[in-house]
Design a protein around this motif. Structure first.
Motif, PDB file in Angstrom:
ATOM      1  N   HIS A 221      -4.325  -3.304  -7.817  1.00 13.96           N
ATOM      2  CA  HIS A 221      -3.258  -3.040  -6.840  1.00 13.96           C
ATOM      3  C   HIS A 221      -3.346  -3.953  -5.621  1.00 13.96           C
ATOM      4  CE1 HIS A 221      -2.380   0.257  -9.410  1.00 13.96           C
ATOM      5  NE2 HIS A 221      -3.559   0.790  -9.222  1.00 13.96           N
TER       6      HIS A 221
ATOM      7  N   ASN B  55      -7.851   9.328   1.342  1.00 14.53           N
ATOM      8  CA  ASN B  55      -8.065   8.217   2.262  1.00 14.53           C
ATOM      9  C   ASN B  55      -7.888   6.900   1.531  1.00 14.53           C
ATOM     10  OD1 ASN B  55      -8.703   7.132   4.732  1.00 14.53           O
ATOM     11  ND2 ASN B  55     -10.722   8.110   4.872  1.00 14.53           N
ATOM     12  N   ASP B  56      -7.265   5.943   2.201  1.00 13.18           N
ATOM     13  CA  ASP B  56      -7.244   4.625   1.568  1.00 13.18           C
ATOM     14  C   ASP B  56      -8.573   3.948   1.856  1.00 13.18           C
ATOM     15  OD1 ASP B  56      -6.572   2.327   3.770  1.00 13.18           O
ATOM     16  OD2 ASP B  56      -5.726   4.278   4.283  1.00 13.18           O
ATOM     17  N   LEU B  57      -8.985   3.103   0.968  1.00  9.87           N
ATOM     18  CA  LEU B  57     -10.384   2.663   1.039  1.00  9.87           C
ATOM     19  C   LEU B  57     -10.689   1.811   2.267  1.00  9.87           C
ATOM     20  CD1 LEU B  57     -10.733  -0.471  -0.176  1.00  9.87           C
ATOM     21  CD2 LEU B  57     -10.277   0.739  -2.289  1.00  9.87           C
TER      22      LEU B  57
ATOM     23  N   LYS C  64       0.821  -1.199   0.000  1.00  8.49           N
ATOM     24  CA  LYS C  64       0.000   0.000   0.000  1.00  8.49           C
ATOM     25  C   LYS C  64       0.863   1.262   0.000  1.00  8.49           C
ATOM     26  CE  LYS C  64      -3.982  -0.196   2.282  1.00  8.49           C
ATOM     27  NZ  LYS C  64      -4.931   0.010   3.384  1.00  8.49           N
TER      28      LYS C  64
ATOM     29  N   ASP D  30     -11.198  -0.143 -11.293  1.00  7.59           N
ATOM     30  CA  ASP D  30      -9.791  -0.343 -11.657  1.00  7.59           C
ATOM     31  C   ASP D  30      -8.815  -0.080 -10.502  1.00  7.59           C
ATOM     32  OD1 ASP D  30     -10.955  -0.916 -14.075  1.00  7.59           O
ATOM     33  OD2 ASP D  30      -9.965   0.659 -15.221  1.00  7.59           O
ATOM     34  N   VAL D  31      -9.206  -0.467  -9.313  1.00  8.20           N
ATOM     35  CA  VAL D  31      -8.333  -0.327  -8.142  1.00  8.20           C
ATOM     36  C   VAL D  31      -7.838  -1.704  -7.675  1.00  8.20           C
ATOM     37  CG1 VAL D  31      -8.158   0.516  -5.749  1.00  8.20           C
ATOM     38  CG2 VAL D  31      -9.509   1.795  -7.418  1.00  8.20           C
TER      39      VAL D  31
ATOM     40  N   PHE E  46       1.497   6.658  -6.882  1.00 10.50           N
ATOM     41  CA  PHE E  46       0.424   7.519  -7.397  1.00 10.50           C
ATOM     42  C   PHE E  46       0.534   8.971  -6.930  1.00 10.50           C
ATOM     43  CE2 PHE E  46      -1.749   3.507  -8.490  1.00 10.50           C
ATOM     44  CZ  PHE E  46      -2.082   3.814  -9.787  1.00 10.50           C
TER      45      PHE E  46
ATOM     46  N   HIS F 268     -10.681   2.557 -20.732  1.00 11.63           N
ATOM     47  CA  HIS F 268     -11.167   3.027 -19.435  1.00 11.63           C
ATOM     48  C   HIS F 268     -12.422   3.890 -19.583  1.00 11.63           C
ATOM     49  CE1 HIS F 268     -11.301   5.959 -16.111  1.00 11.63           C
ATOM     50  NE2 HIS F 268     -11.114   4.879 -15.379  1.00 11.63           N
TER      51      HIS F 268
ATOM     52  N   TYR G  58      -5.578   9.565 -18.254  1.00 14.13           N
ATOM     53  CA  TYR G  58      -6.957   9.937 -17.928  1.00 14.13           C
ATOM     54  C   TYR G  58      -7.303  11.358 -18.367  1.00 14.13           C
ATOM     55  CZ  TYR G  58      -7.331   5.730 -14.948  1.00 14.13           C
ATOM     56  OH  TYR G  58      -7.393   4.448 -14.471  1.00 14.13           O
TER      57      TYR G  58
ATOM     58  N   CYS H  65     -10.842   7.218  -6.404  1.00 15.39           N
ATOM     59  CA  CYS H  65     -11.489   8.018  -7.467  1.00 15.39           C
ATOM     60  C   CYS H  65     -10.540   8.499  -8.558  1.00 15.39           C
ATOM     61  CB  CYS H  65     -12.204   9.222  -6.858  1.00 15.39           C
ATOM     62  SG  CYS H  65     -11.069  10.413  -6.087  1.00 15.39           S
TER      63      CYS H  65
ATOM     64  N   TRP I 168      -0.648   8.498 -15.147  1.00 17.34           N
ATOM     65  CA  TRP I 168      -2.098   8.271 -15.195  1.00 17.34           C
ATOM     66  C   TRP I 168      -2.878   9.555 -15.405  1.00 17.34           C
ATOM     67  CZ3 TRP I 168      -4.305   3.748 -16.205  1.00 17.34           C
ATOM     68  CH2 TRP I 168      -3.490   2.607 -16.077  1.00 17.34           C
TER      69      TRP I 168
ATOM     70  N   MET J  71      -3.789  12.737  -6.755  1.00 17.26           N
ATOM     71  CA  MET J  71      -4.985  12.367  -7.520  1.00 17.26           C
ATOM     72  C   MET J  71      -6.210  13.145  -7.029  1.00 17.26           C
ATOM     73  SD  MET J  71      -4.710  10.136  -9.954  1.00 17.26           S
ATOM     74  CE  MET J  71      -3.613   8.880 -10.596  1.00 17.26           C
TER      75      MET J  71
ATOM     76  N   VAL K 236       2.177   1.749  -3.449  1.00 19.98           N
ATOM     77  CA  VAL K 236       1.120   2.257  -4.324  1.00 19.98           C
ATOM     78  C   VAL K 236       0.891   3.753  -4.079  1.00 19.98           C
ATOM     79  CG1 VAL K 236      -1.368   2.129  -4.798  1.00 19.98           C
ATOM     80  CG2 VAL K 236      -0.033   0.031  -4.618  1.00 19.98           C
TER      81      VAL K 236
ATOM     82  N   LEU L  41     -12.797  10.823 -13.021  1.00 17.57           N
ATOM     83  CA  LEU L  41     -13.502  10.560 -14.283  1.00 17.57           C
ATOM     84  C   LEU L  41     -14.870   9.924 -14.096  1.00 17.57           C
ATOM     85  CD1 LEU L  41     -10.668   9.473 -16.734  1.00 17.57           C
ATOM     86  CD2 LEU L  41     -12.017  11.583 -16.752  1.00 17.57           C
TER      87      LEU L  41
HETATM   88  N1  SAM Z   1     -11.138   4.737 -10.117  1.00 17.21           N
HETATM   89  C1  SAM Z   1     -10.439   5.722 -10.937  1.00 17.21           C
HETATM   90  C2  SAM Z   1     -10.931   5.641 -12.360  1.00 17.21           C
HETATM   91  O1  SAM Z   1     -11.392   4.565 -12.777  1.00 17.21           O
HETATM   92  O2  SAM Z   1     -10.845   6.642 -13.089  1.00 17.21           O
HETATM   93  C3  SAM Z   1      -8.919   5.589 -10.877  1.00 17.21           C
HETATM   94  C4  SAM Z   1      -8.312   4.240 -11.286  1.00 17.21           C
HETATM   95  S1  SAM Z   1      -6.528   4.218 -11.147  1.00 17.21           S
HETATM   96  C5  SAM Z   1      -6.006   2.911 -12.218  1.00 17.21           C
HETATM   97  C6  SAM Z   1      -6.266   3.473  -9.584  1.00 17.21           C
HETATM   98  C7  SAM Z   1      -6.435   4.451  -8.426  1.00 17.21           C
HETATM   99  O3  SAM Z   1      -6.557   3.709  -7.219  1.00 17.21           O
HETATM  100  C8  SAM Z   1      -5.281   5.414  -8.220  1.00 17.21           C
HETATM  101  O4  SAM Z   1      -5.760   6.738  -8.222  1.00 17.21           O
HETATM  102  C9  SAM Z   1      -4.715   5.009  -6.867  1.00 17.21           C
HETATM  103  O5  SAM Z   1      -4.151   6.091  -6.149  1.00 17.21           O
HETATM  104  C10 SAM Z   1      -5.929   4.415  -6.184  1.00 17.21           C
HETATM  105  N2  SAM Z   1      -5.660   3.456  -5.102  1.00 17.21           N
HETATM  106  C11 SAM Z   1      -4.828   2.399  -5.110  1.00 17.21           C
HETATM  107  N3  SAM Z   1      -4.875   1.741  -3.946  1.00 17.21           N
HETATM  108  C12 SAM Z   1      -5.780   2.393  -3.171  1.00 17.21           C
HETATM  109  C13 SAM Z   1      -6.275   2.193  -1.848  1.00 17.21           C
HETATM  110  N4  SAM Z   1      -5.844   1.212  -1.076  1.00 17.21           N
HETATM  111  N5  SAM Z   1      -7.204   3.043  -1.384  1.00 17.21           N
HETATM  112  C14 SAM Z   1      -7.654   4.069  -2.150  1.00 17.21           C
HETATM  113  N6  SAM Z   1      -7.212   4.317  -3.400  1.00 17.21           N
HETATM  114  C15 SAM Z   1      -6.291   3.484  -3.912  1.00 17.21           C
END
Ligand code: SAM
Length: 231
Positions: free
Chosen positions: A140, A120-122, A9, A136-137, A16, A45, A28, A72, A24, A97, A12, A76
């Motif tokens: 990771h 915030n991380d999810l 994490k 698309d998260v 980002f 995407h 995007y 997010c 990205w 981001m 990642v 987008l």
């Molecule tokens: N959901 C958006 C979209 O479809 O346009 C962005 C997709 S992008 C490939 C992946 C995003 O996930 C990045 O902005 C990254 O920072 C975020 N991300 C990765 N791990 C995460 C986590 N544990 N919690 C929150 N965000 C996370």
């Protein structure tokens, strides 16, 4: 150096907020400063976002519906959701981001419709939302972390969860073609593909079932989209 501090994490988040953000943000974005591969991913995407909006609006209006957009990115999805009248909570692990998403939203939306943005991380998200979307998260998340992540997202949702992920069926293609677009020293090993059956099982364990499915594939982009509802 990216490994210092440990954990996927942190890697990642760091990615980002730096090189990954730049890459990205371009993919995007709208400008021509993308190569052929990046352009193809941008189009793929965009189809995922379009299909998500269709899933969300085909049975009912989004006006006044609370939606959590977890991870997010540059907004987008958050922005079209807000345009449809949803009350959007948008968050991402990357401050860069979130700042980009907020700037874009402010340029396109009246202040009363702006999503509420948060870094915030999810896993740290709390509250209840009608709908939780996470596009698309999962790429990771290694499989052993994916179940917990899916369970947590489902716990925040009352009616619907929408997830997209790179399906394992396209394993070889994805790693060979776009491995360089992911964080970590060995880029390819940092992109995690998921089997649909595993995602379905993770949802099932916490009482959710898949109600709609979609798939977007272009030359370099592969994404399975699912909607889940309580069993
Ligand atoms: N959901 C958006 C979209 O479809 O346009 C962005 C997709 S992008 C490939 C992946 C995003 O996930 C990045 O902005 C990254 O920072 C975020 N991300 C990765 N791990 C995460 C986590 N544990 N919690 C929150 N965000 C996370």
């Amino acid at each position: 150096a990216e490994e210092v501090g440990g954990g996927d994490k942190e890697v990642v988040r760091e990615y980002f907020n730096s090189t990954g953000f730049e890459r990205w943000r371009k993919i995007y974005g709208e400008t021509d400063e993308v190569n052929r591969v990046q352009k193809d991913i941008r189009l793929g995407h965009a189809k995922t976002v379009e299909n998500t909006m269709l899933m969300l609006t085909e049975d009912r209006s989004l006006a006044g519906v609370t939606v959590c957009d977890a991870g997010c990115g540059t907004g987008l999805l958050s922005i079209p959701l807000a345009k449809e009248g949803a009350i959007v909570s948008a968050s991402d692990i990357s401050a860069a981001m979130v700042a980009e998403a907020e700037m874009k939203a402010k340029a396109q939306l009246p202040s009363e419709n702006l999503p509420k943005f948060e870094v915030n991380d999810l896993e740290s998200l709390t509250g209840k939302y009608d709908t939780v979307v996470c596009l698309d998260v999962l790429i990771h998340y290694p499989q052993n972390k994916a179940d917990g992540m899916i369970a947590h997202l489902a716990s925040l949702a009352e009616k619907r969860v929408i997830l997209s992920f790179a399906p394992k069926t396209f394993y070889y293609d994805i790693l060979k073609r776009i491995g360089e677009l992911f964080p970590g020293p060995s880029k390819a090993t940092r992109a995690y593909l998921h089997s649909e059956a595993d995602v379905e099982r993770a949802l099932g364990k916490v009482g959710w079932k898949i109600s709609k499915r979609g798939l977007t594939t272009t030359q370099f982009y592969f994404s399975r989209l699912i909607e889940a509802v309580p069993m």
